[in-house]
Enzyme design. Structure first.
Site, PDB file in Angstrom:
ATOM      1  N   ASP A 138      33.105  37.484  43.572  1.00 19.11           N
ATOM      2  CA  ASP A 138      33.079  36.015  43.491  1.00 19.11           C
ATOM      3  C   ASP A 138      32.518  35.512  42.163  1.00 19.11           C
ATOM      4  O   ASP A 138      31.896  34.451  42.105  1.00 19.11           O
ATOM      5  CB  ASP A 138      32.271  35.412  44.658  1.00 19.11           C
ATOM      6  CG  ASP A 138      32.713  35.970  45.993  1.00 19.11           C
ATOM      7  OD1 ASP A 138      33.929  36.010  46.217  1.00 19.11           O
ATOM      8  OD2 ASP A 138      31.852  36.383  46.788  1.00 19.11           O
ATOM      9  N   LYS A 171      36.616  35.622  38.632  1.00 22.38           N
ATOM     10  CA  LYS A 171      37.609  36.410  37.881  1.00 22.38           C
ATOM     11  C   LYS A 171      38.965  35.710  37.854  1.00 22.38           C
ATOM     12  O   LYS A 171      39.729  35.852  36.914  1.00 22.38           O
ATOM     13  CB  LYS A 171      37.761  37.802  38.508  1.00 22.38           C
ATOM     14  CG  LYS A 171      36.503  38.637  38.392  1.00 22.38           C
ATOM     15  CD  LYS A 171      36.666  39.983  39.055  1.00 22.38           C
ATOM     16  CE  LYS A 171      36.793  39.917  40.552  1.00 22.38           C
ATOM     17  NZ  LYS A 171      35.617  39.409  41.277  1.00 22.38           N
ATOM     18  N   GLY A 191      39.385  36.783  47.405  1.00 17.14           N
ATOM     19  CA  GLY A 191      39.975  35.449  47.330  1.00 17.14           C
ATOM     20  C   GLY A 191      39.807  34.907  45.928  1.00 17.14           C
ATOM     21  O   GLY A 191      38.716  34.954  45.380  1.00 17.14           O
ATOM     22  N   HIS A 192      40.901  34.487  45.325  1.00 17.04           N
ATOM     23  CA  HIS A 192      40.824  33.869  44.002  1.00 17.04           C
ATOM     24  C   HIS A 192      41.111  32.392  44.158  1.00 17.04           C
ATOM     25  O   HIS A 192      42.119  32.032  44.761  1.00 17.04           O
ATOM     26  CB  HIS A 192      41.909  34.432  43.078  1.00 17.04           C
ATOM     27  CG  HIS A 192      41.649  35.828  42.649  1.00 17.04           C
ATOM     28  ND1 HIS A 192      40.414  36.382  42.624  1.00 17.04           N
ATOM     29  CD2 HIS A 192      42.491  36.772  42.193  1.00 17.04           C
ATOM     30  CE1 HIS A 192      40.499  37.617  42.182  1.00 17.04           C
ATOM     31  NE2 HIS A 192      41.748  37.887  41.919  1.00 17.04           N
ATOM     32  N   GLN A 246      36.628  41.945  44.030  1.00 12.90           N
ATOM     33  CA  GLN A 246      35.210  42.231  44.310  1.00 12.90           C
ATOM     34  C   GLN A 246      34.452  42.465  42.986  1.00 12.90           C
ATOM     35  O   GLN A 246      34.835  41.922  41.969  1.00 12.90           O
ATOM     36  CB  GLN A 246      35.051  43.409  45.274  1.00 12.90           C
ATOM     37  CG  GLN A 246      35.499  43.113  46.698  1.00 12.90           C
ATOM     38  CD  GLN A 246      36.964  43.349  46.930  1.00 12.90           C
ATOM     39  OE1 GLN A 246      37.530  44.325  46.467  1.00 12.90           O
ATOM     40  NE2 GLN A 246      37.609  42.453  47.638  1.00 12.90           N
TER      41      GLN A 246
HETATM   42  P1  IMP Z   1      35.206  44.756  53.231  1.00 11.21           P
HETATM   43  O1  IMP Z   1      35.682  44.833  51.827  1.00 11.21           O
HETATM   44  O2  IMP Z   1      35.875  43.686  54.028  1.00 11.21           O
HETATM   45  O3  IMP Z   1      35.217  46.086  53.920  1.00 11.21           O
HETATM   46  O4  IMP Z   1      33.649  44.313  53.190  1.00 11.21           O
HETATM   47  C1  IMP Z   1      32.650  45.146  52.641  1.00 11.21           C
HETATM   48  C2  IMP Z   1      31.615  44.323  51.907  1.00 11.21           C
HETATM   49  O5  IMP Z   1      32.193  43.749  50.747  1.00 11.21           O
HETATM   50  C3  IMP Z   1      31.052  43.152  52.710  1.00 11.21           C
HETATM   51  O6  IMP Z   1      29.702  42.959  52.343  1.00 11.21           O
HETATM   52  C4  IMP Z   1      31.879  41.979  52.226  1.00 11.21           C
HETATM   53  O7  IMP Z   1      31.208  40.737  52.382  1.00 11.21           O
HETATM   54  C5  IMP Z   1      32.029  42.336  50.770  1.00 11.21           C
HETATM   55  N1  IMP Z   1      33.225  41.748  50.149  1.00 11.21           N
HETATM   56  C6  IMP Z   1      34.504  42.156  50.288  1.00 11.21           C
HETATM   57  N2  IMP Z   1      35.328  41.411  49.546  1.00 11.21           N
HETATM   58  C7  IMP Z   1      34.552  40.525  48.898  1.00 11.21           C
HETATM   59  C8  IMP Z   1      34.832  39.505  47.937  1.00 11.21           C
HETATM   60  O8  IMP Z   1      35.959  39.269  47.516  1.00 11.21           O
HETATM   61  N3  IMP Z   1      33.749  38.817  47.489  1.00 11.21           N
HETATM   62  C9  IMP Z   1      32.484  39.063  47.909  1.00 11.21           C
HETATM   63  N4  IMP Z   1      32.184  40.012  48.791  1.00 11.21           N
HETATM   64  C10 IMP Z   1      33.207  40.740  49.279  1.00 11.21           C
END
Ligand code: IMP
Length: 505
Positions: A83, A86, A110-111, A292
């Site tokens: 977040d 990017k 999410g962008h 991420q």
């Molecule tokens: P997963 O990727 O859904 O398996 O989540 C694993 C961890 O990554 C969790 O703490 C999520 O909140 C975090 N996470 C996954 N995608 C994002 C993102 O795009 N932004 C921030 N945190 C993320």
């Protein structure tokens, strides 16, 4: 006997000095094309050495004439917990680019891209899709939920965006409904120890990929393959789901569903690696966009509170189809403060009114889940790690405007862990959980800065703050965002990027 002989050979080889030691050429002088530590914030624009450096070569010079041998792949990587903005960085640079490749993650990301009055929320499609000249590639390292992708393509089409240039790697793995169900059931089972995933099936899909049980996008086109694979793997999935109190899936339903997706997405499937390689060979500029951030990286983040892929720049090679030596720039993206979604240690977390104020002004809610993000002071300890592990060459600093109006700002410069001062990012999540931040303090500024377009016009305290961040990073901050729109950006490398256009095709 041959076995002993083989061991002997290996031992002899091990004792011999390596070719690297014997034949290594003398160390060269440091490349003039890398940034040194900038140290000071100058009122830009200025002559840059790092960003898109070959573009600076005048037409007719050796490098400019080389065309096909240009290394023009740039990686955009998050330096924090995701977040970082990017999407804005990619969207900003996309104008100078012919291809944007997403290299890992799935619809957990999410962008948000703002264009005039319009806000686009994208989960899978690279942000560059908004440009008509752009090929948007979903690389082999991404895990694709076909339903999300179809919805996104429909949404873009409805809003007048041409999606015919969206290409999806045939080798990207498919997030199936049982992956989503397993992710959610597992989180529920973990209760207090849950990772706080986005519940999109990311972990189980990458798990199946590593276990060689996954379905790839190309499999969606073949009924026989789908049925054969699902017949083998579904009984185990259903068993696991039932053990966690979740509903099982019927094979016929899944085959029909998957074939429907294949029908809808078939025209977008491609050999993504060759698309990227051919673009590079033509001397075009390719952006590789991570999802991420470094601190959520499966290998480099605070395991187990991480995602299941490699957001670090190295992930761009495996997931985007480029070799390490084809990447010539790595642009790290970070916010002027930090946020984190989900569970896990977070030493600089702010649980007071200041944090709440930043969260509100910065609209810190998850794009995908809508969850409020945890907010904290900027942490320079993982920043130094992220710069190193990603080979960051330059930085885009986002959301500086959100800090306007705070009397005293803090940057965490080290941790105290078990009574000792630690300057380096600990590999142990348990150690990180015991870390107390050591802060440097900075006087804040009260003026809004949305309209500022040059670093020299920033309030002096804002410049000091940016300088401190740059010193910790050890690489230059070349872009500073002071608002959500593309135009609300302070550019220090603008001219060099423009000059890239002189490269012959
Ligand atoms: P997963 O990727 O859904 O398996 O989540 C694993 C961890 O990554 C969790 O703490 C999520 O909140 C975090 N996470 C996954 N995608 C994002 C993102 O795009 N932004 C921030 N945190 C993320």
């Amino acid at each position: 006997m041959p076995a002993i002989q083989e061991v002997d050979d290996r031992a002899t080889r091990a004792l011999r000095p390596s070719r690297e030691t014997v034949q290594r050429p003398p160390d060269r002088a440091p490349s003039p094309y890398r940034w040194g530590h900038a140290g000071e914030v100058y009122p830009g624009p200025w002559q840059v050495q790092g960003l898109f450096v070959w573009a600076r070569e005048p037409v007719g010079s050796d490098h400019a004439d080389r065309g096909g041998s240009l290394m023009s792949a740039t990686v955009i990587v998050g330096l924090q917990w995701g977040d970082e903005g990017k999407g804005k960085t990619t969207d900003f640079l996309a104008e100078q680019t012919s291809m944007v490749v997403r290299y890992q993650g799935g619809d957990n990301a999410g962008h948000t891209v703002v264009r005039g009055d319009e806000v686009f929320k994208l989960r899978l499609t690279p942000s560059g899709v908004l440009y008509p000249h752009m090929t948007s590639v979903i690389g082999n390292g991404v895990v694709v939920n076909p339903l999300t992708l179809i919805d996104e393509l429909d949404m873009l089409t409805t809003r007048g965006i041409d999606v015919s240039r969206v290409r999806v790697s045939r080798s990207a793995h498919v997030i199936m409904p049982y992956h989503v169900a397993l992710d959610r059931a597992n989180e529920a089972r973990l209760a207090g120890a849950a990772v706080g995933t986005t519940g999109r099936g990311i972990g189980p899909t990458y798990g199946d990929k590593a276990w060689r049980l996954g379905l790839r996008m190309e499999d969606l086109l073949d009924r026989a393959v789908l049925r054969e694979r699902l017949e083998r793997l579904l009984p185990d999935k259903n068993l696991l789901l039932s053990s966690m109190g979740a509903d099982p899936f019927a094979i016929d339903d899944l085959v029909d569903l998957a074939l429907g997706w294949g029908d809808r997405l078939g025209d977008h499937l491609d050999d993504a690696t060759w698309l990227v390689q051919r673009a590079l060979a033509r001397g075009e500029h390719v952006l590789l966009e991570g999802a991420q951030g470094t601190l959520l990286d499966l290998d480099h983040g605070s395991y187990p509170f991480v995602t299941s892929s490699n957001p670090v720049a190295g992930g761009a090679c495996t997931g985007g189809g480029v070799g390490p030596l084809q990447v010539d720039e790595v642009i790290g993206v970070m916010k002027a403060y930090s946020t984190r979604v989900g569970s896990g240690p977070y030493p600089t977390e702010l649980l007071d009114g200041i944090g709440q104020g930043i969260a509100e002004r910065g609209n810190e809610f998850g794009t995908v889940t809508g969850r409020p993000r945890r907010v904290g002071w900027f942490d320079a300890v993982p920043l130094r790690y992220a710069v190193a592990v990603n080979s960051v060459t330059s930085i885009m600093l986002n959301k500086l405007d959100i800090l306007s109006g705070i009397d005293c700002l803090r940057i965490c410069v080290a941790y105290e862990i078990d009574g000792r001062r630690i300057d380096t990012w600990p590999s142990s999540g348990a150690a990180l959980a015991r870390a107390t931040p050591i802060y440097d303090e900075f006087p804040g500024w009260s003026e809004p800065i949305h309209g500022v377009r040059s670093l020299g016009d920033l309030p002096e305290n804002a410049r000091r703050y940016v300088t401190a961040l740059e010193e910790h990073a050890g690489v230059p901050i070349v872009l500073v965002s002071v608002g959500p729109e593309r135009t609300q950006t302070i550019e220090r490398a603008w001219r060099a990027m423009r000059q890239r256009q002189v490269v012959p095709a």
